[in-house]
Each structure stands twice: as structure tokens, then as C-alpha cells.
Design a protein around this motif. Sequence first.
Motif, PDB file in Angstrom:
ATOM      1  N   MET A  26       0.792  -1.225   0.000  1.00  0.00           N
ATOM      2  CA  MET A  26       0.000   0.000   0.000  1.00  0.00           C
ATOM      3  C   MET A  26       0.830   1.285   0.000  1.00  0.00           C
ATOM      4  O   MET A  26       0.302   2.359  -0.232  1.00  0.00           O
ATOM      5  CB  MET A  26      -0.971   0.066   1.195  1.00  0.00           C
ATOM      6  N   GLN A  27       2.103   1.164   0.210  1.00  0.00           N
ATOM      7  CA  GLN A  27       2.878   2.368   0.460  1.00  0.00           C
ATOM      8  C   GLN A  27       3.208   3.141  -0.819  1.00  0.00           C
ATOM      9  O   GLN A  27       3.021   4.353  -0.879  1.00  0.00           O
ATOM     10  CB  GLN A  27       4.163   1.969   1.187  1.00  0.00           C
ATOM     11  N   GLN A  28       3.708   2.411  -1.818  1.00  0.00           N
ATOM     12  CA  GLN A  28       4.142   3.064  -3.046  1.00  0.00           C
ATOM     13  C   GLN A  28       2.963   3.522  -3.881  1.00  0.00           C
ATOM     14  O   GLN A  28       3.104   4.263  -4.828  1.00  0.00           O
ATOM     15  CB  GLN A  28       4.936   2.058  -3.888  1.00  0.00           C
ATOM     16  N   LYS A  29       1.822   3.014  -3.525  1.00  0.00           N
ATOM     17  CA  LYS A  29       0.699   3.015  -4.430  1.00  0.00           C
ATOM     18  C   LYS A  29       0.278   4.393  -4.922  1.00  0.00           C
ATOM     19  O   LYS A  29       0.164   4.615  -6.109  1.00  0.00           O
ATOM     20  CB  LYS A  29      -0.466   2.331  -3.713  1.00  0.00           C
ATOM     21  N   ARG A  30       0.071   5.304  -4.013  1.00  0.00           N
ATOM     22  CA  ARG A  30      -0.668   6.490  -4.404  1.00  0.00           C
ATOM     23  C   ARG A  30      -0.004   7.387  -5.427  1.00  0.00           C
ATOM     24  O   ARG A  30      -0.655   7.866  -6.343  1.00  0.00           O
ATOM     25  CB  ARG A  30      -1.052   7.298  -3.173  1.00  0.00           C
ATOM     26  N   THR A  31       1.272   7.622  -5.251  1.00  0.00           N
ATOM     27  CA  THR A  31       1.864   8.614  -6.133  1.00  0.00           C
ATOM     28  C   THR A  31       2.672   8.031  -7.277  1.00  0.00           C
ATOM     29  O   THR A  31       2.640   8.555  -8.381  1.00  0.00           O
ATOM     30  CB  THR A  31       2.771   9.572  -5.343  1.00  0.00           C
ATOM     31  N   ASN A  32       3.393   6.941  -7.007  1.00  0.00           N
ATOM     32  CA  ASN A  32       4.324   6.468  -8.019  1.00  0.00           C
ATOM     33  C   ASN A  32       3.734   5.508  -9.034  1.00  0.00           C
ATOM     34  O   ASN A  32       4.337   5.234 -10.049  1.00  0.00           O
ATOM     35  CB  ASN A  32       5.525   5.787  -7.350  1.00  0.00           C
ATOM     36  N   VAL A  33       2.579   4.970  -8.701  1.00  0.00           N
ATOM     37  CA  VAL A  33       1.972   3.987  -9.590  1.00  0.00           C
ATOM     38  C   VAL A  33       0.561   4.428  -9.971  1.00  0.00           C
ATOM     39  O   VAL A  33      -0.250   4.738  -9.110  1.00  0.00           O
ATOM     40  CB  VAL A  33       1.929   2.589  -8.917  1.00  0.00           C
ATOM     41  N   GLY A  34       0.316   4.465 -11.270  1.00  0.00           N
ATOM     42  CA  GLY A  34      -1.035   4.756 -11.748  1.00  0.00           C
ATOM     43  C   GLY A  34      -1.678   3.477 -12.260  1.00  0.00           C
ATOM     44  O   GLY A  34      -0.981   2.570 -12.706  1.00  0.00           O
TER      45      GLY A  34
END
Length: 226
Positions: free
Chosen positions: A71-79
Motif C-alpha cells: 500500500m505504500q508506493q501506491k498512491r503517487t508512483n503507480v497509476g
Amino acid sequence: ENVVRMSGVSKVFPNGNVAVDNVNIDIAEGEFISFVGPSGCGKSTIFKMISGLIDNTQGSIEILGSQMNPMQQKRTNVGFVFQDSTLLPWRSVLENVMLPLEFQKKSKKEKIEEAAQALELVGLKDYTKSLPRQLSGGMKMRVSIARALVAKPKLLLMDEPFGALDEITRQSLQSELLRIWESQKMTVLFITHNVFEAVYLSTRVAVMTPSPGKVASALDVRLPFP
Ligand code: ADP
Ligand code: ADP
């Protein structure tokens, strides 16, 4: 530089289903890689592990140089874009595209500007005020792509995005996507069961075996991109 490194990655669901079996793959920055294979071979499961939505049960996954932390990388680095990526029906196109920016410390004005830019990228700058139900299937997909791109992710995951579109719309979105990929310097991971689509779009095609999924071979279909 590798954006994704998977080594010895497996996923066994609590009910005993082996969805992914010992996948090893390194994906370099700027690649456009497609995953093809029959339904049920574990493609979506691989994406869910990369996005941190679910944990792998074996092996290691590195995203953008750091060990995955669910859940950590999810919001900004991965679309993300899925075939049925749902837009919120009661919000305008612009408001839908602004959603990923919700928790960013930026002024509303900046967020509106960024969302408008993302919509321009997909050719929808004149539809900011429309509601999703006023748009065709292809246009809704463009909005979903704009929403995935608005936070300028380094990695774009697309799970059968064009599967539900008619042939003409699919072709125009395919060329739009290539144009965007080339201009945005992103790494794209693309799931399809359409081999022609994979070969047309990708720099590399990872072919998966029927369940449980392994990457059987990875074919370079284009010369390394520019
Ligand atoms: P694909 O995307 O290639 O169609 P999936 O990754 O969705 O395949 O599924 C791979 C395998 O894992 C299938 O056999 C599927 O039934 C199983 N699977 C997927 N999700 C779950 C789950 N939550 N619990 C148990 N088995 C699952
Ligand atoms: P806000 O922008 O203040 O969050 P919304 O326009 O998202 O307000 O709507 C607030 C709530 O109203 C939503 O959480 C949802 O539960 C409900 N709602 C409004 N319109 C709809 C709709 N067309 N479909 C489903 N739920 C809706």
C-alpha cells in the motif's frame, strides 16, 4: 535502471490456489511491457502484488528501488487503469481526474490545473464539466487514463484497458497511449490477452503459462526504445 524486479515471486491464496509460481522478471525504466496469457494465468495477481494491493507469499518484489511495502508506493508512483475503472458518476470529469491529488499538499488551483493538463493529454480538455454518463466508452477510458496520469506516476499499470472497446476506438486509444508513453517517459505494464495488441504496443512481451502462471519467455518485439 530497474523499475520493477521480481525474483522467485509466488502467490498462493489462502484457499490453496497457486496463482503465480516463481516469476522472475526485471523491468527497466521506460519499457512498455505486455503480459499475455490465458485467462486465469495470474496476470492480475502479478499487478496486484506490484501495486501492493496483495502480498506475495514467496520471493521478493522491488519497486523503484525499494522493497515493496504493501500500500505504500501506491498512491503517487503507480497509476492504474482497468477495463472497468469506475468513474464516480456524480462528479464531473475534472473532479474525477483530481481524485488522486486529494491528499497532496497543493492548492485547489494547482490541482485543477494539473487535472486539466492530464485531460488535455488525452484530448478531453473541452469536457471538464461533463458527467461520466454523458461520455462514450472510449471517452470514459480516456478520463480513466487521465486520472491515472494526473499524479505523474513513474509506473503505469494497465489491466486489459481496451478489452471492452470496439475495434476503431481501441485503435485510436492504442495510438494515443503510445504517444503519451513516449512523451511522458513512463514505464508501462500492460495486460492483454490480445497478442496482436501486445506486439503492436510493446517493447517486450512476457508470455505466461496457463495456471499457475510463470513467465515462460519474454520476447523483445522492438529494438530497445530510443
Ligand atoms: P488472470 O488475470 O491472468 O486472468 P488472475 O490473476 O485473476 O488471472 O487469477 C490467477 C489464478 O488465481 C486463478 O486461478 C484465480 O482463480 C486465482 N485467484 C485469483 N484471486 C483469487 C483469490 N482472491 N482467492 C483465490 N484464488 C484466486
Ligand atoms: P462530495 O464531493 O462532497 O464528497 P459527492 O458528490 O461525492 O460529495 O456525494 C456525496 C455522497 O453522496 C457520496 O459519498 C455518495 O454516497 C452520495 N451520492 C451522491 N450522488 C450519488 C450517485 N449518483 N451515485 C451514488 N452515490 C451518490
